[in-house]
Design a protein around this motif. Structure first.
Motif, PDB file in Angstrom:
ATOM      1  N   ALA A   1       0.818  -1.175   0.001  1.00  0.00           N
ATOM      2  CA  ALA A   1      -0.081   0.083   0.036  1.00  0.00           C
ATOM      3  C   ALA A   1       0.838   1.026  -0.099  1.00  0.00           C
ATOM      4  O   ALA A   1       0.397   2.277  -0.354  1.00  0.00           O
ATOM      5  CB  ALA A   1      -0.825   0.057   1.507  1.00  0.00           C
ATOM      6  N   THR A   2       2.086   1.010   0.176  1.00  0.00           N
ATOM      7  CA  THR A   2       3.094   2.475   0.510  1.00  0.00           C
ATOM      8  C   THR A   2       3.387   2.653  -0.736  1.00  0.00           C
ATOM      9  O   THR A   2       3.822   4.022  -1.011  1.00  0.00           O
ATOM     10  CB  THR A   2       4.130   1.889   1.625  1.00  0.00           C
ATOM     11  OG1 THR A   2       4.824   1.097   0.843  1.00  0.00           O
ATOM     12  CG2 THR A   2       3.724   1.863   2.919  1.00  0.00           C
ATOM     13  N   LEU A   3       3.228   1.824  -1.682  1.00  0.00           N
ATOM     14  CA  LEU A   3       4.011   2.044  -3.183  1.00  0.00           C
ATOM     15  C   LEU A   3       2.626   2.449  -4.104  1.00  0.00           C
ATOM     16  O   LEU A   3       2.204   1.767  -4.994  1.00  0.00           O
ATOM     17  CB  LEU A   3       4.381   0.804  -3.997  1.00  0.00           C
ATOM     18  CG  LEU A   3       6.009   0.637  -3.270  1.00  0.00           C
ATOM     19  CD1 LEU A   3       6.757  -0.450  -3.741  1.00  0.00           C
ATOM     20  CD2 LEU A   3       6.901   1.725  -3.202  1.00  0.00           C
ATOM     21  N   SER A   4       1.865   3.688  -3.705  1.00  0.00           N
ATOM     22  CA  SER A   4       0.728   3.968  -4.295  1.00  0.00           C
ATOM     23  C   SER A   4       0.939   4.693  -5.454  1.00  0.00           C
ATOM     24  O   SER A   4       2.263   4.989  -5.800  1.00  0.00           O
ATOM     25  CB  SER A   4      -0.020   4.798  -3.339  1.00  0.00           C
ATOM     26  OG  SER A   4       0.762   5.961  -2.909  1.00  0.00           O
ATOM     27  N   ASN A   5      -0.169   5.128  -6.281  1.00  0.00           N
ATOM     28  CA  ASN A   5       0.183   6.025  -7.392  1.00  0.00           C
ATOM     29  C   ASN A   5       0.731   7.412  -6.919  1.00  0.00           C
ATOM     30  O   ASN A   5       1.664   7.797  -7.701  1.00  0.00           O
ATOM     31  CB  ASN A   5      -1.064   6.309  -8.250  1.00  0.00           C
ATOM     32  CG  ASN A   5      -1.060   6.734  -9.435  1.00  0.00           C
ATOM     33  OD1 ASN A   5      -0.546   5.942 -10.303  1.00  0.00           O
ATOM     34  ND2 ASN A   5      -1.678   7.922  -9.670  1.00  0.00           N
ATOM     35  N   ASP A   6       0.351   7.857  -5.929  1.00  0.00           N
ATOM     36  CA  ASP A   6       0.918   9.145  -5.351  1.00  0.00           C
ATOM     37  C   ASP A   6       2.578   8.921  -5.191  1.00  0.00           C
ATOM     38  O   ASP A   6       3.180  10.043  -5.558  1.00  0.00           O
ATOM     39  CB  ASP A   6      -0.071   9.597  -3.987  1.00  0.00           C
ATOM     40  CG  ASP A   6      -1.172  10.141  -4.556  1.00  0.00           C
ATOM     41  OD1 ASP A   6      -1.361  10.484  -5.553  1.00  0.00           O
ATOM     42  OD2 ASP A   6      -2.059  10.215  -3.550  1.00  0.00           O
ATOM     43  N   PHE A   7       2.805   7.913  -4.713  1.00  0.00           N
ATOM     44  CA  PHE A   7       4.251   7.728  -4.418  1.00  0.00           C
ATOM     45  C   PHE A   7       5.161   7.454  -5.586  1.00  0.00           C
ATOM     46  O   PHE A   7       6.310   8.058  -5.714  1.00  0.00           O
ATOM     47  CB  PHE A   7       4.328   6.689  -3.223  1.00  0.00           C
ATOM     48  CG  PHE A   7       5.981   6.569  -2.728  1.00  0.00           C
ATOM     49  CD1 PHE A   7       6.325   7.442  -2.021  1.00  0.00           C
ATOM     50  CD2 PHE A   7       6.620   5.453  -3.047  1.00  0.00           C
ATOM     51  CE1 PHE A   7       7.590   7.806  -1.471  1.00  0.00           C
ATOM     52  CE2 PHE A   7       8.144   5.470  -2.718  1.00  0.00           C
ATOM     53  CZ  PHE A   7       8.580   6.710  -2.067  1.00  0.00           C
ATOM     54  N   ALA A   8       4.355   6.857  -6.592  1.00  0.00           N
ATOM     55  CA  ALA A   8       5.239   6.904  -7.744  1.00  0.00           C
ATOM     56  C   ALA A   8       5.345   8.123  -8.568  1.00  0.00           C
ATOM     57  O   ALA A   8       6.299   8.378  -8.912  1.00  0.00           O
ATOM     58  CB  ALA A   8       4.056   5.876  -8.843  1.00  0.00           C
ATOM     59  N   LEU A   9       4.212   9.158  -8.174  1.00  0.00           N
ATOM     60  CA  LEU A   9       4.784  10.570  -8.516  1.00  0.00           C
ATOM     61  C   LEU A   9       5.988  11.186  -8.023  1.00  0.00           C
ATOM     62  O   LEU A   9       6.754  11.754  -8.332  1.00  0.00           O
ATOM     63  CB  LEU A   9       3.404  11.300  -8.396  1.00  0.00           C
ATOM     64  CG  LEU A   9       2.250  11.267  -9.487  1.00  0.00           C
ATOM     65  CD1 LEU A   9       0.936  12.295  -8.707  1.00  0.00           C
ATOM     66  CD2 LEU A   9       2.765  11.428 -10.787  1.00  0.00           C
ATOM     67  N   THR A  10       5.786  10.711  -6.777  1.00  0.00           N
ATOM     68  CA  THR A  10       7.085  11.117  -5.904  1.00  0.00           C
ATOM     69  C   THR A  10       8.404  10.649  -6.308  1.00  0.00           C
ATOM     70  O   THR A  10       9.462  11.453  -6.470  1.00  0.00           O
ATOM     71  CB  THR A  10       6.980  10.940  -4.401  1.00  0.00           C
ATOM     72  OG1 THR A  10       5.783  11.337  -3.774  1.00  0.00           O
ATOM     73  CG2 THR A  10       8.323  11.052  -3.487  1.00  0.00           C
ATOM     74  N   LEU A  11       8.439   9.401  -6.868  1.00  0.00           N
ATOM     75  CA  LEU A  11       9.751   8.822  -7.547  1.00  0.00           C
ATOM     76  C   LEU A  11      10.202   9.359  -8.720  1.00  0.00           C
ATOM     77  O   LEU A  11      11.302   9.633  -8.931  1.00  0.00           O
ATOM     78  CB  LEU A  11       9.603   7.304  -7.547  1.00  0.00           C
ATOM     79  CG  LEU A  11       9.239   6.615  -6.175  1.00  0.00           C
ATOM     80  CD1 LEU A  11       9.078   5.297  -6.438  1.00  0.00           C
ATOM     81  CD2 LEU A  11      10.613   6.735  -5.287  1.00  0.00           C
ATOM     82  N   LEU A  12       8.967   9.673  -9.571  1.00  0.00           N
ATOM     83  CA  LEU A  12       9.394  10.296 -10.841  1.00  0.00           C
ATOM     84  C   LEU A  12       9.767  11.932 -10.563  1.00  0.00           C
ATOM     85  O   LEU A  12      10.740  12.327 -10.990  1.00  0.00           O
ATOM     86  CB  LEU A  12       7.881  10.584 -11.728  1.00  0.00           C
ATOM     87  CG  LEU A  12       7.416   9.575 -12.362  1.00  0.00           C
ATOM     88  CD1 LEU A  12       5.785   9.270 -12.881  1.00  0.00           C
ATOM     89  CD2 LEU A  12       8.239   9.370 -13.627  1.00  0.00           C
ATOM     90  N   ARG A  13       9.269  12.649  -9.462  1.00  0.00           N
ATOM     91  CA  ARG A  13       9.777  13.865  -9.033  1.00  0.00           C
ATOM     92  C   ARG A  13      11.228  13.768  -8.674  1.00  0.00           C
ATOM     93  O   ARG A  13      12.065  14.642  -8.820  1.00  0.00           O
ATOM     94  CB  ARG A  13       8.888  14.453  -8.105  1.00  0.00           C
ATOM     95  CG  ARG A  13       7.454  14.889  -8.367  1.00  0.00           C
ATOM     96  CD  ARG A  13       6.693  15.706  -7.481  1.00  0.00           C
ATOM     97  NE  ARG A  13       5.633  16.251  -8.038  1.00  0.00           N
ATOM     98  CZ  ARG A  13       4.350  15.918  -7.532  1.00  0.00           C
ATOM     99  NH1 ARG A  13       4.162  14.713  -6.971  1.00  0.00           N
ATOM    100  NH2 ARG A  13       3.392  16.160  -8.254  1.00  0.00           N
ATOM    101  N   ALA A  14      11.372  12.753  -7.807  1.00  0.00           N
ATOM    102  CA  ALA A  14      12.761  12.528  -7.447  1.00  0.00           C
ATOM    103  C   ALA A  14      13.790  12.367  -8.386  1.00  0.00           C
ATOM    104  O   ALA A  14      14.798  12.933  -8.602  1.00  0.00           O
ATOM    105  CB  ALA A  14      12.874  11.350  -6.442  1.00  0.00           C
ATOM    106  N   MET A  15      13.468  11.382  -9.599  1.00  0.00           N
ATOM    107  CA  MET A  15      14.271  11.412 -10.564  1.00  0.00           C
ATOM    108  C   MET A  15      14.579  12.492 -11.309  1.00  0.00           C
ATOM    109  O   MET A  15      15.650  12.991 -12.107  1.00  0.00           O
ATOM    110  CB  MET A  15      13.776  10.169 -11.566  1.00  0.00           C
ATOM    111  CG  MET A  15      13.681   9.025 -10.829  1.00  0.00           C
ATOM    112  SD  MET A  15      13.212   7.404 -11.920  1.00  0.00           S
ATOM    113  CE  MET A  15      14.676   7.058 -12.803  1.00  0.00           C
ATOM    114  N   ILE A  16      13.543  13.400 -11.769  1.00  0.00           N
ATOM    115  CA  ILE A  16      13.539  14.683 -12.241  1.00  0.00           C
ATOM    116  C   ILE A  16      14.315  15.436 -11.728  1.00  0.00           C
ATOM    117  O   ILE A  16      15.080  16.293 -12.445  1.00  0.00           O
ATOM    118  CB  ILE A  16      12.350  15.112 -12.604  1.00  0.00           C
ATOM    119  CG1 ILE A  16      11.543  14.289 -13.855  1.00  0.00           C
ATOM    120  CG2 ILE A  16      12.308  16.540 -13.388  1.00  0.00           C
ATOM    121  CD1 ILE A  16      10.072  14.600 -14.165  1.00  0.00           C
ATOM    122  N   ALA A  17      14.390  15.781 -10.439  1.00  0.00           N
ATOM    123  CA  ALA A  17      15.058  16.584  -9.643  1.00  0.00           C
ATOM    124  C   ALA A  17      16.598  16.215  -9.702  1.00  0.00           C
ATOM    125  O   ALA A  17      17.269  17.198  -9.804  1.00  0.00           O
ATOM    126  CB  ALA A  17      14.576  16.598  -8.266  1.00  0.00           C
TER     127      ALA A  17
END
Length: 233
Positions: free
Chosen positions: A111-127
């Motif tokens: 449950a911690t690997l939600s769609n919202d957290f996937a967005l966070t990981l994308l933001r982390a990679m772009i940052a």
């Protein structure tokens, strides 16, 4: 809201439409033909945004996992080795080592690997890709032209355009890591995005690790694991 997990798969150039679930071995058997039939979906997005920042591609046993599963699997392996007290080491040849137990917070269905957290990981990679300041307005325009060619849909394109244009929000990234496992995944995703060969990139990753409150020994494990998961181009 668009499917951030699917976008993350495409972002890492790992999975393509039609790749079914199952074990790493099962997915590996399907990967070759699908990748050849869908070249835009298997690498163009990462190439457009990260360019040559990574300097490498993912090893086959990592690439077959898919985006969020690859990040979670590498994070799980590094975290497990850290907790066991072993020295930092590379990734074993056995792809099963990257599959967390079903009850682990690192499991892709957690449950911690939600769609919202996937967005966070994308933001982390772009940052991380923006950390050395090379993505200016002209470069953003070039990137978005290439992103448009991948045909992600208007909502996903708008998200990427905002992330490329906005300043890095380190506070938001750090706040999104509510558990230690999530903080490990945020750092793992960031490290996957780049090979830190400038002071700015190395400094950014060091700052991120500090803000995420990751012990130095754990960071060393993540570094060793991610480095071994990449193949020089």
């Amino acid at each position: 809201m668009f499917d951030a997990k699917k976008l993350l798969d495409q972002f890492l150039g790992s999975q393509v439409p039609g790749l079914s679930g199952g074990s790493v071995k099962d997915r590996a058997g399907q990967m070759g033909d699908l990748a050849r039939n869908n070249p835009l979906k298997t690498g163009a997005l990462a190439a457009a945004i990260l360019g040559t920042k990574t300097g490498r591609k993912l090893a086959g046993n990592v690439a077959t996992l898919g985006g969020i599963a690859a990040i979670a699997g590498l994070g799980y392996l590094a975290y497990r080795n850290y907790q066991s007290g072993t020295k930092p080491q590379g990734m074993p040849q056995d792809p099963a080592s990257l599959e967390p137990p079903t009850d682990s917070p690192f499991h892709p269905q957690s449950a911690t690997l939600s769609n919202d957290f996937a967005l966070t990981l994308l933001r982390a990679m772009i940052a991380a890709a923006k950390a050395d300041g090379h993505i200016d307005a002209f470069e953003r325009q070039n990137i978005m032209q290439k992103v448009h060619a991948v045909d992600l849909g208007a909502e996903a394109e708008a998200f990427l355009a905002r992330e490329l244009a906005d300043p890095i929000d380190l506070d938001a990234l750090v706040a999104a890591g509510r558990t230690e496992e999530q903080r490990v995944e945020i750092y793992t995703a960031s490290r996957l995005a780049i090979d830190p060969d400038t002071r700015a990139e190395r400094g950014y990753l060091d700052l991120l690790a500090g803000r995420l409150r990751l012990p130095d020994a754990l960071v060393d494990h993540i570094e060793a694991t991610v480095s071994s998961a990449k193949i020089s181009l």
